[in-house]
Scaffold this active site. Structure first.
Site, mmCIF file in Angstrom:
data_model
loop_
_atom_site.group_PDB
_atom_site.id
_atom_site.type_symbol
_atom_site.label_atom_id
_atom_site.label_comp_id
_atom_site.label_asym_id
_atom_site.label_seq_id
_atom_site.Cartn_x
_atom_site.Cartn_y
_atom_site.Cartn_z
ATOM 1 C CG ASP A 1 36.471 44.499 48.908
ATOM 2 O OD1 ASP A 1 37.526 44.209 49.485
ATOM 3 O OD2 ASP A 1 35.966 43.789 48.014
ATOM 4 C CB SER B 1 40.348 40.579 43.490
ATOM 5 O OG SER B 1 39.073 40.446 44.022
ATOM 6 C CB SER C 1 34.441 44.873 45.246
ATOM 7 O OG SER C 1 33.939 44.115 46.320
#
Length: 458
Positions: free
Chosen positions: A237, A320, A335
């Site tokens: 990610d 995020s 993440s």
């Protein structure tokens, strides 16, 4: 008389042009000599399967069949889980504290492989809990009773060291950081600035948007930040946003923590279980907590991500891609997770070291007070970094700027004689004046010749 005046004007123009060329060359030479160097970047070590920390060397030396991870105790001591007395004696000899356990790292890896090979259930996650010598499997509120029952059967088949827990809320990517960035893909947060030596980028979460996503610092789409040029999600990610101008600019080695304040980033490392960490986000600001597990796997609705850092730091939508750090050391980018900052929850982070290694970039660090590179804070892999978690801090404080240049300073920068631009402009203007003066003289000579030629035939 008129011709004499013209000659004087032409001579003055030529002299001014030549003087301008000399002045411009001097300005460029001075600017190049005093031009600030590119942002400092530090090398990094590729992340190992076992997290770096004060006990990482012991774990690596003893092997995965005789150890089951390490962590920092409440008093700051390094604890290493071992499976035999000989390993325990070696740990004591190295100044750390051994803890006898039944299951080794090999057992942990075998268990997580079995869980990973089972049918995928969105809303579930698992991680290795070194301190309890268990693999913890969590299921959020979206997991049905039937799916949970089937996963429990898989866990029972592995052994009694797999613990099943239901969690409130849902495991989601925190789409929507330290400073907000927006695109048609949604809202995310700038993480850390990185460089490949030629261009600068923002390292952020991979789920924030696919390659080609254009990011802005405002919701009107007028202040372009850059474009996503690479990354990985799911599986990992992380992603890179290349700055529109190629450079991160002033304050590239600082992360925002709110109220115009920032923290200098001086290095990068892997975290340790039990370490106190800090996370910054545009939604919930600066928050702190503890690393609870490593090598975590999360089954988001969008896909499965593995190798994550698990913590009890809260996060909310909008956070995020935001940075996680401790003592000025970059550790991860946000993440996803469950819960919020009112009731608490679990948050997962992409390790920075792994992202840097796979993307082939380096972390941009903050300069010291003298303009040189700041001395790195003790990394968690350094024995000096072993301290009681409560004693940890985010890092040294400093003012923070936005991710775009301040428009109010652009004119002053253009006029600054230390910059190359003004010198080049003076040179260009002088060349134009010199060429123009020669052209004007030639035109005047041609006209004078024509008049004289016409008169001689009259």
């Amino acid at each position: 008389m008129r011709h004499a005046r013209r000659r004087v004007v032409r001579r003055v123009t030529r002299l001014a042009a030549v003087g301008g060329l000399l002045l411009g060359a001097t300005m460029v030479t001075h600017a190049v000599a005093s031009e600030p160097r590119a942002p400092d970047a530090v090398p990094f070590a590729t992340a190992e399967e076992t997290a770096a920390g004060p006990g990482a060397g012991l774990v690596s030396r003893l092997g995965t069949s005789r150890t089951a991870g390490s962590w920092i105790a409440d008093d700051g001591r390094t604890v290493v889980a071992v499976t035999d007395e000989e390993a325990a004696a070696e740990v004591r000899g190295a100044g750390a504290e051994p803890k006898m356990v039944r299951h080794s790292m090999d057992d942990f890896k075998s268990a997580t492989e079995r869980l990973g090979s089972a049918p995928r259930v969105p809303g579930t996650a698992w991680a290795m809990d070194y301190r309890t010598n268990e693999v913890v499997v969590r299921g959020d509120s979206t997991v049905s009773a039937d799916d949970w029952s089937e996963l429990t059967e898989v866990a029972d088949g592995i052994g009694g060291f797999v613990r099943m827990e239901r969690s409130e809320g849902t495991f989601t990517t925190r789409l929507n950081g330290a400073l907000p960035i927006l695109s048609t893909a949604g809202r995310c947060s700038a993480g850390f600035n990185v460089t490949d030596g030629e261009r600068d980028f923002i390292l952020t979460a991979g789920h924030c948007g696919p390659d080609g996503s254009v990011w802005f610092a405002d919701d009107q789409g007028r202040q372009e930040v850059g474009t996503t040029v690479g990354g990985s999600f799911p599986g990992d990610d992380y992603s890179l946003i290349e700055y529109a101008g190629g450079r991160a600019g002033e304050g590239a080695g600082v992360v925002a923590v709110g109220d115009g304040k920032g923290v200098r980033i001086t290095g990068v490392a892997d975290p340790t279980v039990g370490q106190r960490v800090f996370r910054s986000g545009s939604t919930s600001g600066l928050r702190d907590g503890e690393v609870t597990a490593l090598n975590a796997t999360v089954n988001y609705p969008e896909g499965t991500v593995s190798g994550l850092i698990e913590s009890d730091v809260c996060a909310e939508p909008g956070d995020s891609g935001g940075p996680m750090f401790s003592e000025g050391i970059a550790l991860g980018v946000t993440s996803g997770g469950s819960g919020d900052c009112r009731t608490g929850g679990t948050t997962y982070f992409q390790p920075v070291t792994k992202a840097l290694a796979r993307l082939g970039v380096r972390l941009v660090v903050a300069p010291g007070a003298d303009g040189g590179a700041a001395a790195p804070s003790p990394a968690p892999s350094d024995a000096r970094g072993a301290a009681a978690p409560d004693a940890a801090s985010p890092g040294s404080s400093t003012p923070v700027r936005g991710i775009l240049p301040d428009p109010s300073t652009l004119l002053s920068r253009l006029a600054d004689p230390r910059n190359v631009g003004p010198g080049l402009l003076v040179i260009a203007g002088s060349l134009v004046a010199l060429v123009a003066s020669r052209w004007i003289r030639a035109e005047q000579d041609r006209k004078e010749y024509r008049r004289h030629y016409s008169a001689s035939w009259g």
